[in-house]
Design a protein around this motif. Structure first.
Motif, PDB file in Angstrom:
ATOM      1  N   VAL A  31       0.864  -1.134  -0.005  1.00 23.69           N
ATOM      2  CA  VAL A  31      -0.058  -0.044   0.055  1.00 23.69           C
ATOM      3  C   VAL A  31       1.173   1.312   0.011  1.00 23.69           C
ATOM      4  CG1 VAL A  31      -0.285   0.303   2.222  1.00 23.69           C
ATOM      5  CG2 VAL A  31      -2.098   0.880   0.662  1.00 23.69           C
ATOM      6  N   THR A  35       0.413   3.658  -3.189  1.00 23.32           N
ATOM      7  CA  THR A  35      -0.189   5.192  -2.912  1.00 23.32           C
ATOM      8  C   THR A  35       0.623   6.228  -3.046  1.00 23.32           C
ATOM      9  OG1 THR A  35      -0.146   4.733  -0.515  1.00 23.32           O
ATOM     10  CG2 THR A  35      -2.150   3.892  -1.710  1.00 23.32           C
ATOM     11  N   ASP A  42      -6.269  10.809   0.432  1.00 22.56           N
ATOM     12  CA  ASP A  42      -6.713   9.702  -0.263  1.00 22.56           C
ATOM     13  C   ASP A  42      -5.729   8.582   0.239  1.00 22.56           C
ATOM     14  OD1 ASP A  42      -8.693  10.764  -1.944  1.00 22.56           O
ATOM     15  OD2 ASP A  42      -7.663  11.055  -3.455  1.00 22.56           O
ATOM     16  N   ARG A  43      -4.314   9.032   0.448  1.00 27.28           N
ATOM     17  CA  ARG A  43      -3.444   7.879   0.928  1.00 27.28           C
ATOM     18  C   ARG A  43      -3.922   7.494   2.374  1.00 27.28           C
ATOM     19  NH1 ARG A  43       2.940   8.220   0.327  1.00 27.28           N
ATOM     20  NH2 ARG A  43       3.211   6.048   0.659  1.00 27.28           N
ATOM     21  N   ARG A  45      -7.026   7.411   3.846  1.00 30.01           N
ATOM     22  CA  ARG A  45      -8.029   6.646   3.268  1.00 30.01           C
ATOM     23  C   ARG A  45      -7.658   5.237   3.025  1.00 30.01           C
ATOM     24  NH1 ARG A  45     -10.777  11.334   2.733  1.00 30.01           N
ATOM     25  NH2 ARG A  45     -10.373  11.575   0.647  1.00 30.01           N
ATOM     26  N   GLU A  46      -6.693   4.997   2.234  1.00 28.60           N
ATOM     27  CA  GLU A  46      -6.191   3.926   1.945  1.00 28.60           C
ATOM     28  C   GLU A  46      -5.655   2.991   3.203  1.00 28.60           C
ATOM     29  OE1 GLU A  46      -7.035   1.939  -0.821  1.00 28.60           O
ATOM     30  OE2 GLU A  46      -7.990   3.740  -1.593  1.00 28.60           O
ATOM     31  N   TYR A  47      -4.906   3.737   3.453  1.00 24.68           N
ATOM     32  CA  TYR A  47      -4.147   3.056   4.985  1.00 24.68           C
ATOM     33  C   TYR A  47      -5.505   2.536   5.508  1.00 24.68           C
ATOM     34  CZ  TYR A  47       0.403   5.232   3.842  1.00 24.68           C
ATOM     35  OH  TYR A  47       1.676   5.587   3.668  1.00 24.68           O
ATOM     36  N   GLU A  49      -8.259   1.617   5.063  1.00 18.26           N
ATOM     37  CA  GLU A  49      -8.949   0.482   4.644  1.00 18.26           C
ATOM     38  C   GLU A  49      -8.110  -0.724   4.583  1.00 18.26           C
ATOM     39  OE1 GLU A  49     -12.008   0.045   3.134  1.00 18.26           O
ATOM     40  OE2 GLU A  49     -12.404   2.014   4.019  1.00 18.26           O
ATOM     41  N   VAL A  50      -6.815  -0.652   4.409  1.00 21.10           N
ATOM     42  CA  VAL A  50      -5.898  -1.661   4.332  1.00 21.10           C
ATOM     43  C   VAL A  50      -5.753  -2.211   5.961  1.00 21.10           C
ATOM     44  CG1 VAL A  50      -3.429  -2.794   4.131  1.00 21.10           C
ATOM     45  CG2 VAL A  50      -4.850  -1.275   2.512  1.00 21.10           C
TER      46      VAL A  50
END
Length: 163
Positions: A31, A35, A42-43, A45-47, A49-50
């Motif tokens: 990730v 990212t 956005d980064r 939010r990805e963190y 989610e993972v």
């Protein structure tokens, strides 16, 4: 939705080696890599989610009886929650264990002493992965603490997005 990805063994081995060298889970390593060009929100939010995905995986590993893998995924979720908070709050990318520890202190000062408990539980899981000393009950407790941290960070990100 998790999507299985097939990689040549040589590439999978290199990814695993790099993740271990950096002291992160494979998911966290990937990730971070994928990212790197995302904007900070956005980064972050990805963190998150993972991190949520890793907590689900930790529970699955426990059901299979793999305490060490469950422990490592719990650690990874906590590390990603701290990284998400740093990215969200300061646009800062944390790249070392030392930076994670420093930033945890900042989060604790902003959110409360309970963050310390979640962080220490997660770090116990990181040790468990390498040493194998913990029991299933230790991982179950750590998951609860870390889940609180991840969900609180996720809530902060949602509040930011809704402003």
């Amino acid at each position: 939705m998790a999507v299985p990805i097939a990689l040549p063994p040589s590439l999978a081995k290199k990814i695993l080696e790099e993740a271990r060298k950096r002291g992160v889970t494979i998911e966290e390593y990937i990730v971070d890599f994928l990212t790197r060009d995302f904007d900070p929100s956005d980064r972050a939010r990805e963190y998150v989610e993972v991190a949520l995905y890793l907590l689900d995986r930790a529970r699955e590993e426990l059901k299979r009886g793999d305490v060490r893998q469950a422990a490592e995924k719990t650690w990874g979720a906590a590390a990603l929650a701290v990284k998400a908070y740093a990215m969200w709050k300061d646009g800062r990318r944390l790249t070392s264990h030392g930076e994670l520890w420093d930033y945890e202190s900042l989060i604790e000062s902003e959110l409360g002493e309970w963050v310390y408990d979640a962080w220490m539980a997660a770090n116990g899981m990181h040790t468990c992965f390498y040493e194998g000393w913990c029991k299933e009950s230790h991982v179950e407790t750590a998951i609860k603490h870390v889940e609180g941290l991840v969900k609180t960070v996720a809530q902060r990100l949602r509040e930011l997005k809704n402003r």
